[in-house]
Structure formats: C-alpha cells, structure tokens
Write an enzyme that holds these catalytic residues in place. Structure first.
Site, PDB file in Angstrom:
ATOM      1  CB  ILE A  13       0.385   2.355 -10.052  1.00  0.00           C
ATOM      2  CG1 ILE A  13      -0.565   3.496  -9.658  1.00  0.00           C
ATOM      3  CG2 ILE A  13       1.749   2.904 -10.453  1.00  0.00           C
ATOM      4  CD1 ILE A  13      -0.122   4.286  -8.440  1.00  0.00           C
ATOM      5  CE1 TYR A 166      -0.364   2.388   1.698  1.00  0.00           C
ATOM      6  CE2 TYR A 166      -0.610   4.764   1.929  1.00  0.00           C
ATOM      7  CZ  TYR A 166      -0.383   3.659   1.138  1.00  0.00           C
ATOM      8  OH  TYR A 166      -0.171   3.815  -0.216  1.00  0.00           O
TER       9      TYR A 166
END
Length: 248
Positions: A13, A166
């Site tokens: 990204i 996470y």
C-alpha cells in the site's frame, strides 16, 4: 505541489500511494527498513511513468528539480525511541502537507501463546512509532495545515481469533487518530480501514493461516491507494475522517 512523508513506503500500500502521489507531481519523503528497497523505489519514481513533470530550477546548479524531490530515510519502527535521532540526522522538514502511516507488522497467534515480546513488537511498529512520528512532525504539519492518514485495518474495527495483538495495536491506532483529530483542529486526519489486500503481508498471513495465497482474491494495493489519495485530495471544506475498503 505538496510534500508527503510515507512510512512503510516499500510495502504494497505504501508503494502504491507513493506512485500515485508522484504521478501528481508531489515531493516525497520515503521511509522504510531496507535502504536497498528504498533506493529501488526512489529510482523507479524518478523515471518513467511515475516521474513528476520536469521543472527546471535556474537557481540550482544540479539541474531538474524533479530529480531532487524524492528523499529516502531508513527507519526501524520497531525501535520508537530511536526515531527522533534518525529524523534529526536527515533533517526534519519545516513544512509537510501530508503524513501517511502505512507501515505495519502482523503475527497470528492465540492469546495463550503470545509472549510479551510479540505484543511489544506489534505495539511498537503499529502504534507507538506512529504516535512518535506524528509528534515529531507536528510542527511541519501545522505549518502547512497538513493531513495525517493512518492506514489501519478492518482488524481495527473487529478482533478475530488469533488476531489479538495485531487488532489491539490497530484499535489503539484508531484511538490515536480520533484524539489527534480533536486536538489538532488545523489538521485533517483520516483513518483508512483496508480489508484483505494483495500484499506480501497478506501472503504471510495466508501462510500463517495454512491457506494458499491467490492475489485475485484480494483488493489491489493500487485500489486502496486510490481511495487514500482521494481522501488527501478532498477539498479543504471537508474531510474524509474514516473510510473502509474491502475486497469485492
């Protein structure tokens, strides 16, 4: 044209955002762990389809301004306490139109097996370093009435089994963005929540899950980047505060 700093710039990204911003003629400060990969990306962006329009600076002895408008800074975000010294060594920008937090790490494991070092690694890279980078760059962002974009995750909206470390780091990143938005009224703050995206991180996740990786099953990094850059390009009378991008 503006100046944008991207963390995790060599990731899927981050690199896609860098390419789009470069095509639009912006100056870039690219950060990442690998000096070699940063150099490769910078070389790509200085040439070919991604090169900015060549503007000749007649006051500079070194030629086209476009060849000098990409900087790279090697940063290890797993050590947040060292970020200030690393940025100071390279010279902090005095004006910054945008800061894009695209760096991240993920390791799947049940809570019963996650040791302290793994929690610390997730929080250091995904949350604490983003907070520290933002703090250090706030003067430059304020000078430009700039834009901060946090690349979060749909895991920052919902935690699933084995994603606790996470997800916790991404829930924290959401809180950081929300607080910053209220505290720094001159800045625009956006959180992007990508679903599963075709990146090397996703390849690693699929391996950890014991499933094959098929790129076409996921959103393309360039698609997420288009949404992110669209938020950056929103007219100043509005802000895209939160946007979710899921594979179709």
């Amino acid at each position: 044209m503006g100046t944008y700093l991207i963390t995790g710039a060599t990731g899927g990204i981050g690199a896609a955002v860098a390419r789009l911003l470069r095509e639009r003629g912006h100056d870039l400060i690219l950060t990442g762990r690998s000096a070699g990969r940063l150099d490769e990306l910078a070389k790509e962006l200085r040439t070919g389809a991604h090169a900015a329009t060549q503007l000749i600076d007649t006051t500079a002895p070194t030629g086209p301004a476009s060849t000098r408008s990409i900087r790279t800074i090697q940063l290890d975000l797993s050590e947040p306490r060292r970020i200030e010294a690393a940025l100071a060594m390279d010279g902090l920008p005095t004006r910054l139109d945008g800061l894009v937090h695209a760096a991240g790490v993920v390791h799947l494991s049940p809570v019963a097996e996650l040791e302290a070092d793994e929690w610390i690694a997730h929080l250091s890279v995904n949350l604490v370093s983003a907070a520290e980078m933002t703090r250090l760059l706030l003067p430059a962002l304020r000078a430009a009435k700039g834009h901060v974009v946090f690349v979060n995750s749909t895991a920052g909206l919902r935690a699933n089994p084995e994603w606790s470390a996470y997800a916790a780091s991404k829930f924290g990143l959401r809180a950081l963005a929300d607080s910053l938005r209220h505290e720094e009224r001159s800045l625009r703050v956006t959180t992007v929540y990508p679903g599963r995206t075709a990146t090397e991180m996703q390849r690693s996740v699929r391996a950890q899950e014991g499933h094959p990786y098929a790129e076409d099953d996921f959103a393309a990094p360039a698609t997420v980047a288009r949404v992110l850059v669209g938020a950056l390009e929103t007219p100043r009378d509005a802000v895209v505060s939160d946007v979710t991008v899921r594979p179709h």
